[in-house]
Design a protein around this motif. Structure first.
Motif, short mmCIF file in Angstrom:
data_model
loop_
_atom_site.label_atom_id
_atom_site.label_comp_id
_atom_site.label_asym_id
_atom_site.label_seq_id
_atom_site.Cartn_x
_atom_site.Cartn_y
_atom_site.Cartn_z
N LYS A 224 0.77 -1.32 -0.04
CA LYS A 224 0.11 0.05 0.04
C LYS A 224 0.81 1.27 -0.06
N SER A 226 0.46 5.62 0.56
CA SER A 226 -0.39 6.65 0.98
C SER A 226 -0.09 7.89 0.23
N TYR A 229 -1.22 10.72 4.55
CA TYR A 229 -1.13 10.10 5.78
C TYR A 229 -0.74 10.85 6.99
N GLN A 244 -6.22 8.99 6.49
CA GLN A 244 -5.17 8.74 5.39
C GLN A 244 -6.05 8.18 4.21
N THR A 246 -5.09 5.84 0.83
CA THR A 246 -4.10 4.73 0.45
C THR A 246 -4.47 4.19 -1.13
#
Length: 407
Positions: A224, A226, A229, A244, A246
């Protein structure tokens, strides 16, 4: 020791200076044993401004030597100019400070002295959204003229001295859209961003919040990544970890908000299934009104959660020392990050996001809920000034980009 009343003596006056051609000054017999010397400094006579050694001779023999300071006359608008021309500022991105240097000259080719003309020098930067200008003295008649445009487009820069245009006529200056924060795969840590004012990133889950950004990935991540974040993974207990946006290796986005102990509200949606892919700019938004999380793609609702009662623990402040990071794990570009605080003003909706998606930024003072705006428009595009409704470009420029003056 008696004074001579006659004339015709063979006096001569010569002025010398290292690096300059010697200047022979005409001597005038004014009668009754007196002689006069008069010379005007400037390019036409070769007597440039500065320190000269003056020698007086009689019959070729030096009788006296002394230092003469040739000083500039008053600065002349008609002889003053922009060093390099206004075109030297072309390509300045919006949301970043652009500048030119103005050289004030007198009418005889000498650079103006001191800083006394600062109050009489004025610059106007007009275009899609007129930008404030600042003037800073550099000494020796040079002045740094800066401007901070809030949107891209073609602008007109005009400089005047005592209300009179300088030698350079008004010039066109192109302000670019910039390129965003360019993040190579090797920069897996992303870009840490500091708020303009302490607390700007501490959005309250109870009051509602919104996060939006543009993303243009070159490749998909192996784990993952971001887009934005806030909050460290080590946060526990009643501390609110943050928020966040993502996406994973299949370009599936998740928008999450921590609202209390062991309580996360999130939604997911596939950008690939919606027709988006690598090497294409995509606007993503996380909207949380205190009970429902919404994820948007280009202002269109991609996913929305169920409605939940707001947890009392959501009223806890976000830890001020929790990191705010842009582009963690991203291989590509992130741009135009905005954070909205529902406790300060209206939050955006999918409709308002869609309506202004491709519009250039406007005056931030009219958007009270805008807690932070990160344009990523600096020359080093992995750093950025951070603006907000309380710290507009005009105010930041007025304080010479010193955010501490605005706290």
């Amino acid at each position: 020791g008696a004074r001579r009343l006659g004339g015709g003596e063979a006096f001569g006056v010569t002025m010398t200076r290292a690096g300059s051609v010697a200047v022979n000054v005409a001597v005038t017999d004014v009668g009754e044993g007196s002689y006069g010397v008069k010379v005007i400094g400037g390019n036409s006579t070769g007597l440039t401004c500065g320190e000269w050694t003056t020698s007086v001779t009689l019959g070729g023999v030096v009788v006296k030597t002394f230092t003469t300071i040739v000083s500039p006359a008053a600065a002349s608008p008609a002889h003053s100019y922009i060093i390099g021309g206004a075109a030297s500022a072309d390509g300045t991105p919006f949301g970043a400070v652009g500048s030119v240097t103005v050289q004030l000259m007198d009418a005889f080719g000498c650079a103006a002295a001191g800083t006394a003309d600062a109050g009489a020098l004025h610059a106007a930067f007009k275009g899609p959204h007129d930008a404030p200008t600042g003037i800073e003295s550099l000494g020796a008649g040079r002045y740094h003229v800066s401007f901070l445009p809030e949107s891209p487009g073609t602008y007109n820069l005009a400089v005047t001295l005592h209300g009179t245009p300088i030698m350079d006529p008004p010039r066109c200056v192109g302000v670019s859209v910039g390129a965003g924060a360019e993040l190579p795969a090797s920069t897996s840590a992303g870009v840490g961003v500091a708020p303009a004012k302490a607390g700007d990133f501490d959005l309250s889950g109870a009051g509602g919040l919104a996060v939006e950004a543009w993303i243009n990935p070159r490749t998909m991540p192996t784990q993952k990544a971001s887009v934005v974040y806030k909050g460290g993974p080590a946060r526990s207990g009643d501390s609110i970890k943050g928020y966040q946006i993502t996406y994973d290796t299949n370009y599936v986005f998740t928008a999450s908000v921590y609202v209390g102990r062991a309580e996360v509200r999130s939604v997911t949606s596939s950008a690939k299934s919606a027709g988006y892919d690598v090497n294409t700019w995509l606007h993503v938004g996380l909207l949380y009104d205190g009970s429902t999380v919404t994820l948007t793609f280009n202002g269109v609702v991609a996913a929305s959660s169920e409605t939940f009662a707001t947890s009392k623990s959501a009223e806890n402040p976000y830890p001020a020392d929790a990191d705010f990071t842009v582009g963690f794990g991203v291989d590509g570009s992130v741009d135009e990050v905005k954070l909205w605080d529902g406790s300060k003003g209206p939050l955006p909706t999918p409709a308002t996001l869609a309506a202004r998606l491709y519009c250039p930024p406007f005056k931030l003072s009219g958007l009270p809920g805008l807690a932070a705006y990160v344009p990523f428009s600096e020359t080093s595009n992995t750093t950025s000034l951070v603006f907000s409704a309380a710290c507009t470009p005009a105010l930041a420029h007025q304080h010479h980009l010193n955010a501490t003056a605005l706290k």
